[in-house]
Scaffold this active site. Structure first.
Site, short mmCIF file in Angstrom:
data_model
loop_
_atom_site.label_atom_id
_atom_site.label_comp_id
_atom_site.label_asym_id
_atom_site.label_seq_id
_atom_site.Cartn_x
_atom_site.Cartn_y
_atom_site.Cartn_z
N CYS A 151 0.85 -1.38 0.01
CA CYS A 151 -0.06 -0.04 0.00
C CYS A 151 0.90 1.34 0.12
O CYS A 151 0.27 2.31 -0.24
CB CYS A 151 -0.91 -0.06 1.31
SG CYS A 151 -1.67 -1.54 1.55
N HIS A 185 -5.36 5.87 5.68
CA HIS A 185 -5.51 5.02 4.86
C HIS A 185 -7.05 4.33 4.94
O HIS A 185 -7.31 3.80 3.72
CB HIS A 185 -4.49 4.08 5.63
CG HIS A 185 -3.96 2.69 4.94
ND1 HIS A 185 -3.95 2.73 3.43
CD2 HIS A 185 -4.02 1.69 5.25
CE1 HIS A 185 -3.90 1.53 3.17
NE2 HIS A 185 -3.69 0.90 3.90
N HIS A 210 -9.80 0.02 -2.55
CA HIS A 210 -8.19 0.05 -2.04
C HIS A 210 -7.39 -0.42 -3.35
O HIS A 210 -7.23 -1.24 -3.83
CB HIS A 210 -7.71 -0.94 -1.01
CG HIS A 210 -6.62 -0.90 -0.41
ND1 HIS A 210 -5.43 -0.24 -1.01
CD2 HIS A 210 -6.05 -1.76 0.78
CE1 HIS A 210 -4.51 -0.37 -0.35
NE2 HIS A 210 -4.91 -1.12 0.70
#
Length: 526
Positions: free
Chosen positions: A242, A377, A413
């Site tokens: 990520c 996030h 995501h």
């Protein structure tokens, strides 16, 4: 300057715990440059000690970085770095203003998967990009051969260059050896890889396409974009899950500051919504299974969250030295001020739950800077969302003026592309003065006491730090969970006043106790 730390390795300024025991009891310690010792006496200053509760484990000793004076603002125009262009490919299309307007409207881009037959999968929805066209950017033959990961990269990269007024005619008049490309990806050409393996198993090695290896490896996005544009500066990729795109921003900035490039085309790309990608994350038990209402599946901080939703796309920034940008009359959108990177050294996916304590100096610095917006996030996972909030609350004593939102509630995501897409969203928050909502906020976790901008956008009133001029604009932060990268950017005024307030982008959580050491080791601006 502290080095980039990945896969459990660390720079000399940090200490990480020896983690963790496998099923057979073997210790899975990962460390670099640290000597494991059975017993040791640690002085109270300069050295930090973390012990493990499991028996027969040894502690690890590491010296903290020497104390340095407070960080100073970079004044050298060759080393000051600005953002002069942005480009993206997203579930909401390729136009940046359209992308951000969709976010402001609180529209979900999550839909049922139709790229492959997902009927028998326990998860059948994602932030899948539809009606993507590379017309005008990739020729037909290459377009048919390329993995979507690289198609997204080429289109977003070219759009970012165009946005920076660096089209082919302009580039042909410039020194292309001074312009680099650094586009990372978490998974690489996953479709190309899967197709190659399938051909091997079903038909034998002679039926594997010669493009199998080239279009699978992670550096191909940077390579293809450089080949397409003729850019001959630093060129490689970074893959840190990520945190990928922010690691790329950090590394690219260092190339410019070291005088190795004048311009870097930087970001992250990902296209993992395919059988292997979805199936792999199902196996990890990481995905939401809200198949009956996919648009409500990604719900950061909500009590009913049950995992993240897969997304895809690409986000690219054009980073440039201030001197070079002003010399060519570039339109400067924001300024990059600095960054830091490190690792939890704790678990492959789970963040540290304790957060640890942040030092008084970094707490004071962040408070003085007037941070009042966090683009988090916020993947909608049970452990990650709360760990992130706890870490933020440890940094800021008073969060009453902070707005914190989650872009992934609408686009899913994006894995390696997440940092690039959300950096663009954050910069748009600076330039528009509007903060997009976190959608699907129906039943907030009681521990989340920060304003998550639930369901409706907000025009954010700037909370200016006491040491900054009231004309300075918004100071923002983005936060992630297990491996961290820390970036600082600011809003820009043409005369670059000394009172500018930085934008903070943080990707992936590490022990907050280490943050002050990282910031001191780096010459950041707070």
């Amino acid at each position: 300057m502290a080095g980039i730390v990945v896969s459990g390795s660390c720079s000399s300024s940090l200490l990480f715990r020896n983690r963790e025991a496998g099923a057979n009891g073997a210790s899975l310690a990962h460390y670099t440059g640290l000597r494991a010792v059975d017993t040791m006496q640690l002085p109270s200053s300069g050295i930090t000690r973390l012990s493990c509760s499991a028996p027969k484990r040894r502690t690890i000793r590491a010296m903290a970085s020497p104390a340095v004076s407070a960080p100073k603002r970079e004044e050298d125009p060759k080393k000051r770095i600005v953002i002069s262009g942005m480009g993206l490919v997203s579930v909401f299309g390729n136009d940046i203003d359209h992308f951000y307007n969709k976010l402001l409207a609180g529209e979900s881009g999550i839909t049922q998967i139709d790229r492959f037959d997902a009927t028998n999968y326990s998860v059948r929805f994602a932030g899948q990009i539809r009606d993507f066209s590379s017309k005008g950017y990739i020729d037909g033959k290459n377009d048919r051969r390329l993995d979507d990961c690289w198609r997204y990269c080429l289109v977003a990269g070219r759009r970012a260059l165009d946005d920076a007024n660096l089209g082919s005619q302009v580039l042909d008049k410039m020194d292309k050896t001074r312009i680099g490309v650094l586009v990372g990806t978490g998974m690489g050409g996953l479709t190309a890889f899967s197709n190659g393996v399938e051909a091997l198993i079903q038909k034998g090695y002679k039926k594997i396409t010669p493009f199998f290896i080239p279009y699978s490896i992670t550096n191909m996005g940077s390579a293809l974009l450089a080949i397409d544009t003729g850019l001959m500066g630093p060129n490689y990729s970074i893959s840190t899950a990520c945190a990928t795109a922010n690691y790329c921003f950090y590394a690219a900035a260092n190339h410019i500051r070291r005088g190795e490039a004048d311009i870097m085309v930087v970001g992250g790309t990902e296209a993992a919504i395919m059988p292997t990608g979805i199936g792999g994350f199902i196996a990890c038990r990481a995905l939401s299974q809200r198949n009956d209402e996919p648009k409500r599946a990604s719900r950061p901080w909500d009590k009913e969250r049950d995992g993240f939703v897969m997304g895809e796309g690409c986000g690219i920034l054009v980073m440039e030295s201030l001197e070079h940008a002003m010399k060519r009359g570039a339109n400067i959108i924001a300024e990059y001020l600095g960054g830091a990177v490190t690792c939890d050294a704790h678990h492959m996916t789970d963040p540290r739950s304790d957060g640890l304590g942040v030092s008084s100096c970094i707490l004071k610095s962040l408070e003085d800077a007037g941070v009042n917006y966090v683009n988090a996030h916020a993947t909608s996972t049970l452990a990650g969302d709360l760990a992130e909030v706890n870490a933020i609350k440890k940094v800021f004593k008073n969060t009453s003026e902070i707005k914190m939102n989650g872009t992934k509630s609408m686009i899913g995501h994006g894995l390696g592309a997440a940092g690039g897409l959300e950096a663009i969203a954050t910069i748009k928050a600076i330039t528009t003065g509007w903060v997009h909502p976190t959608i699907n906020q129906d039943n907030l976790e009681p521990d989340v006491t920060i304003d998550t901008v639930p369901n409706v956008k907000k025009q954010h009133e700037v909370n200016v730090g006491k040491h900054f001029n009231p004309q300075s604009l918004i100071h923002l932060a983005l936060v992630d969970t297990t491996r961290w990268s820390f970036l600082l950017l600011s809003n820009h005024e043409r005369n670059f006043p000394s009172h500018r307030i930085p934008l903070i982008i943080v990707r992936n959580a590490f022990s907050w106790e280490k943050l002050s050491e990282i910031l001191q080791a780096l010459h950041l601006i707070l």
